[in-house]
Design a protein around this motif. Structure first.
Motif, mmCIF file in Angstrom:
data_model
loop_
_atom_site.group_PDB
_atom_site.id
_atom_site.type_symbol
_atom_site.label_atom_id
_atom_site.label_comp_id
_atom_site.label_asym_id
_atom_site.label_seq_id
_atom_site.Cartn_x
_atom_site.Cartn_y
_atom_site.Cartn_z
ATOM 1 N N GLY A 81 0.790 -1.218 0.000
ATOM 2 C CA GLY A 81 0.000 0.000 0.000
ATOM 3 C C GLY A 81 0.823 1.268 0.000
ATOM 4 N N LYS A 82 2.139 1.162 0.286
ATOM 5 C CA LYS A 82 3.004 2.338 0.362
ATOM 6 C C LYS A 82 3.996 2.435 -0.800
ATOM 7 C CE LYS A 82 3.085 4.827 3.367
ATOM 8 N NZ LYS A 82 2.340 6.076 3.631
ATOM 9 N N GLN A 83 4.500 1.286 -1.268
ATOM 10 C CA GLN A 83 5.488 1.265 -2.361
ATOM 11 C C GLN A 83 6.735 2.084 -2.009
ATOM 12 O OE1 GLN A 83 4.765 -0.431 -5.654
ATOM 13 N NE2 GLN A 83 3.341 -1.387 -4.228
ATOM 14 N N SER A 84 7.135 2.059 -0.732
ATOM 15 C CA SER A 84 8.312 2.796 -0.266
ATOM 16 C C SER A 84 9.294 1.816 0.372
ATOM 17 C CB SER A 84 7.912 3.864 0.761
ATOM 18 O OG SER A 84 7.101 4.853 0.181
ATOM 19 N N PRO A 85 10.297 1.345 -0.370
ATOM 20 C CA PRO A 85 11.234 0.347 0.156
ATOM 21 C C PRO A 85 11.944 0.791 1.430
ATOM 22 C CG PRO A 85 11.444 0.514 -2.215
ATOM 23 C CD PRO A 85 10.564 1.652 -1.787
ATOM 24 N N ILE A 86 12.061 -0.133 2.360
ATOM 25 C CA ILE A 86 12.760 0.076 3.625
ATOM 26 C C ILE A 86 13.998 -0.811 3.627
ATOM 27 C CG2 ILE A 86 12.620 -0.160 6.143
ATOM 28 C CD1 ILE A 86 9.559 0.216 5.843
ATOM 29 N N ALA A 87 15.151 -0.231 3.903
ATOM 30 C CA ALA A 87 16.407 -0.982 3.914
ATOM 31 C C ALA A 87 16.498 -1.864 5.148
ATOM 32 C CB ALA A 87 17.588 -0.023 3.868
ATOM 33 N N LEU A 88 17.057 -3.066 4.956
ATOM 34 C CA LEU A 88 17.213 -4.034 6.029
ATOM 35 C C LEU A 88 18.654 -4.525 6.100
ATOM 36 C CD1 LEU A 88 14.126 -6.328 5.211
ATOM 37 C CD2 LEU A 88 14.234 -4.672 7.080
#
Length: 274
Positions: A81-88
């Motif tokens: 729903g956001k399409q905002s990648p979060i780094a892991l």
């Protein structure tokens, strides 16, 4: 869960912004690793889709031999729903993975860009999951909030040996703008594995606004940086968003820049005629 969704907004700012100093550091790292790269690749990537509590997600992880920091996994995930990648980043212990979310630009610089010669702890990491041949299960927790995680493996890429791709491999790059996510579509050709095109996805509509194709005969796009998720970077110049795509070439590699054109609302290769 509100905290995690807020972090997705924060990621728009820091993970998508690669400054000139950071680009220089990355270029030096690539140069130092050229000899290793000439022998074998370093990409062992697995992509998953599923759910984090009630939220549909996509998750991609890349595993390594241990660095001095002890990190053996890096990755990128986003809420559909956001399409905002979060780094892991995190560590693997057998089939168990502990994955931490990057919370701000300082942590991104310290853990991902600069790295560490001393072990980095993973206590309190948001993800604790067990992986198997078909998927992964576990939990995501933050403070007092805890959700089950259920994932199905949908694709994989491995160029550490002969080179193999299973399924449709789409890499959610860490770079992003306030309105767009960038996804690399990788393929296997007679020349090896590489990114055949980059999809520029509108975060609001969830649709592909633009596709940039790369030469599959040359087959060098998206194969330079140690973390595969850094093969597309974003910076700003004269008020415009610029996307930089990395290519290997047997040496330190090179980058091609694409500048956002406010008139056409597309990214155009730098110096390309309109």
């Amino acid at each position: 869960m509100q905290t995690a969704l807020l972090r997705a907004e924060v990621t728009d700012v820091f993970a998508g912004h690669i400054g000139m100093r950071t680009r220089f550091v990355l270029a030096v790292v690539c140069l130092l690793l050229v000899v290793q790269k000439a022998v074998a690749g370093w990409y062992h990537v697995e992509n998953y889709e599923g759910s984090l509590g009630p939220f549909p997600i996509h998750l991609s992880i890349q595993t390594y031999e241990s660095f001095g920091s002890g990190i053996t996994v890096e990755g990128s995930y986003f809420y559909d729903g956001k399409q905002s990648p979060i780094a892991l980043y995190g560590k693997a212990s057998g089939s168990r993975l502990a994955l931490c979310e990057i919370s701000d630009s300082n942590e991104f610089e310290r853990v991902i860009i600069a790295g560490s010669k001393t072990p980095i702890g993973t206590a309190g990491c948001e993800f604790s999951i067990d992986v198997n041949e078909s998927g992964a299960t576990g939990t995501w927790s933050q403070h007092a909030i805890k959700y089950p995680v259920t994932l199905k493996k949908v694709a994989s890429l491995d160029d550490t040996g002969d080179g193999k791709i299973d399924g449709a491999v789409a890499i959610p790059f860490w770079a992003q703008t306030a309105t767009n996510m960038f996804s690399g579509i990788y393929t296997s050709t007679s020349s090896g594995i590489c990114m055949e095109k980059m999809q520029i996805i509108n975060k609001s509509s969830k649709k592909v606004d633009q596709e940039i194709d790369f030469d599959k005969n040359d087959c060098n796009a998206g194969m330079l940086m140690t973390p595969i998720y850094l093969n597309v970077q974003k910076f700003s110049k004269k008020g415009s968003d610029v996307i930089s795509v990395n290519f290997r070439n047997g040496g330190a590699g090179y980058a091609t820049d694409y500048v956002f054109d406010n008139k056409t609302k597309t990214f155009r290769q730098k110096n390309q005629k309109k």
